[in-house]
Write a protein that holds these residues in place. Sequence first.
Motif, short mmCIF file in Angstrom:
data_model
loop_
_atom_site.label_atom_id
_atom_site.label_comp_id
_atom_site.label_asym_id
_atom_site.label_seq_id
_atom_site.Cartn_x
_atom_site.Cartn_y
_atom_site.Cartn_z
N GLU A 1 5.93 0.18 -8.00
CA GLU A 1 6.76 -0.38 -6.94
C GLU A 1 7.37 0.70 -6.05
OE1 GLU A 1 9.36 -3.67 -8.21
OE2 GLU A 1 8.22 -3.70 -10.09
N GLY A 2 6.88 1.95 -6.20
CA GLY A 2 7.25 3.00 -5.27
C GLY A 2 8.50 3.79 -5.61
N PHE A 3 8.96 3.73 -6.87
CA PHE A 3 10.20 4.42 -7.25
C PHE A 3 9.97 5.74 -7.99
CE2 PHE A 3 11.51 0.01 -6.80
CZ PHE A 3 12.71 0.11 -6.11
N ARG A 4 8.83 5.87 -8.64
CA ARG A 4 8.64 6.96 -9.59
C ARG A 4 8.80 8.34 -8.95
NH1 ARG A 4 9.35 8.52 -14.80
NH2 ARG A 4 7.64 9.80 -15.59
N MET A 5 8.24 8.54 -7.77
CA MET A 5 8.32 9.85 -7.14
C MET A 5 9.77 10.26 -6.89
SD MET A 5 6.72 11.36 -3.60
CE MET A 5 8.05 10.70 -2.58
N PHE A 6 10.55 9.33 -6.36
CA PHE A 6 11.95 9.64 -6.07
C PHE A 6 12.73 9.87 -7.37
CE2 PHE A 6 10.84 6.74 -2.40
CZ PHE A 6 10.61 7.79 -1.52
N ASP A 7 12.38 9.14 -8.42
CA ASP A 7 13.10 9.28 -9.69
C ASP A 7 12.85 10.64 -10.33
OD1 ASP A 7 14.26 6.80 -9.47
OD2 ASP A 7 12.89 5.79 -10.85
N ILE A 8 11.58 11.02 -10.47
CA ILE A 8 11.32 12.29 -11.17
C ILE A 8 11.72 13.50 -10.33
CG2 ILE A 8 9.53 11.36 -12.69
CD1 ILE A 8 7.41 12.49 -10.85
N SER B 1 0.82 -1.21 0.00
CA SER B 1 0.00 0.00 0.00
C SER B 1 0.85 1.26 0.00
CB SER B 1 -0.94 0.00 1.21
OG SER B 1 -0.20 -0.10 2.43
N GLN B 2 1.97 1.23 0.70
CA GLN B 2 2.87 2.39 0.72
C GLN B 2 3.52 2.61 -0.63
OE1 GLN B 2 3.60 4.86 2.44
NE2 GLN B 2 5.67 5.50 1.94
N LEU B 3 3.91 1.54 -1.29
CA LEU B 3 4.55 1.66 -2.60
C LEU B 3 3.57 2.19 -3.63
CD1 LEU B 3 6.52 -1.73 -2.58
CD2 LEU B 3 7.24 0.49 -1.68
N PHE B 4 2.33 1.70 -3.58
CA PHE B 4 1.30 2.19 -4.49
C PHE B 4 1.01 3.67 -4.25
CE2 PHE B 4 -0.44 -2.37 -4.54
CZ PHE B 4 0.26 -2.69 -5.70
#
Length: 530
Positions: free
Chosen positions: A459-466, A63-66
């Motif tokens: 999988e919860g990576f997109r926010m940190f990536d952009i 849920s956190q990753l989503f």
Amino acid sequence: MKARAFFIITTLSLTIASVVTSCKKDFLNTVPNDRLSGEFFWKTEEDAELAVNAIYPNLDAQSQLFLLDGLTDIAHVNQFFAVSSQVEQNVYDASSSVIASQWSAAYKGIAAANFVLDNINRVPETETNKVALNQYRGEAKALRAYQYIKLAASFGDVPLVTKTISIQEGKQLVNAPINEIWDFIDKELKEAVELLPSTIEKGRISKGAAWALNARANLYAGRYQNAIDAAQKVFDLNLYHLYPRYEKLFSYAAEGNEEIILDRQYLKDVLSNNVFSTMAPYSQATSTNTYVPTKSIADLYPMANGLPITDINSGFDKFNPYIDRDPRMRYSMFVPGDVLPDGKIFNPLPKSGTPDAIGSTFNATSTGYTIKKYINNEDLANPANNGINSILIRYAEVLLTFAEAKIELNQINDQTALNAINQVRQRGDVNLPPLSNTLNREQLREAVRKERTIELAFEGFRMFDIRRWKTAETAIPGSVYGITYLDNGQLKTIEVPSYIKKFDKNRDYLWPIPRNEKILNTNLVQNPNW
């Protein structure tokens, strides 16, 4: 007993031990039942193991990753009245409970790790328990670093707490500069590596997990050579490989496979999650579709021939948009025409008359897509009692971290970066054509960023990536779009009504320090423009 239940049983034992020690005859000397007394605990190796096991539940659930991806361009908060929807639309401030929960959850995990590291030396060390105690120290250090990676990437300068503190001490903390946080994370993980074994019980932090976290942290920090070196350490262990079937990667059958470096463990009926009931299509046991994919991610998947759908030579058919696409599209998300867990066909088209029809209920998908990762047929009968593990680190991420860091340093002549990307693209059931060895640095940068987005979607990576790419200001703003479908001979694209995403480049690359934290501790400095 399954290995993945290790912390469940021992955490229950820890709770029982706490209660038992409080039941003393002398009422005036009763041990408080909301904590562990050093008089009775920290005596044996088993005590240390119990305490370390109690850190693991602070790892991220699905849920956190989503949620993290739902606040970006590739997904959408499906219920407009949800608190997280305010964050997605950027109509929130430092009092947001969503932001506060991210902060408090991370520091809760840090406090649990500090408790172990502050007390484990009280266990008498012998030749027979020395290795185990060092392993527990290493696990605690790595688990603490895991939380600090998220804090640094989300908030920037945050308090660096490395020991158990009192309430009064907590009110006097100050923001540590972000570079100091990254230095600490790097140091912690390198120390952890020296204490950890290479192979370990599933679900526990291993040497490989510590190196993989070190690679992630240094990539986020822009310390690219360190990221390369850490990723290479993972490769050198020769313990991890790409699982050949992306389609099954998030299934029960694939749990514990050779690609998974760390996951959060669950066990149905004992410590379960409810990912099916919150993320599956609405027609499946009235699931709530908490977060749904958007047109942005759907359009990013190339054709099976590797060409983007915008290329006139790609063969993309706008009337059959899901045919001959990158297989990961239909492995990661339900699209119209897919078979659902109950055997029926997914039909979210407006006025289709199905429970999944857009607009039929606020729980039905608003974009026409739903997330497929972690949705397993086995959970249909009991959708709120799932035992599927939450994958937190996998080998594909390490390959892409290595590739990106090499590209950023322009170390592309040896083609190791290109080879790493192609490994991911050519997984057994994905099998996209390899990228050409004639691509220049800018083309490779675009390729690896696209590959990360596709491979690691939801999988919860997109926010940190952009955020670190400084592309959020162009990726996020605008309306939310969904499927394109044929209506009376005309192609129409779903637009979520009255819903606009916003992003302020002068403010939103960092979350605000939660307001309550600043009220409790006036020493904390708020992030710019919050």
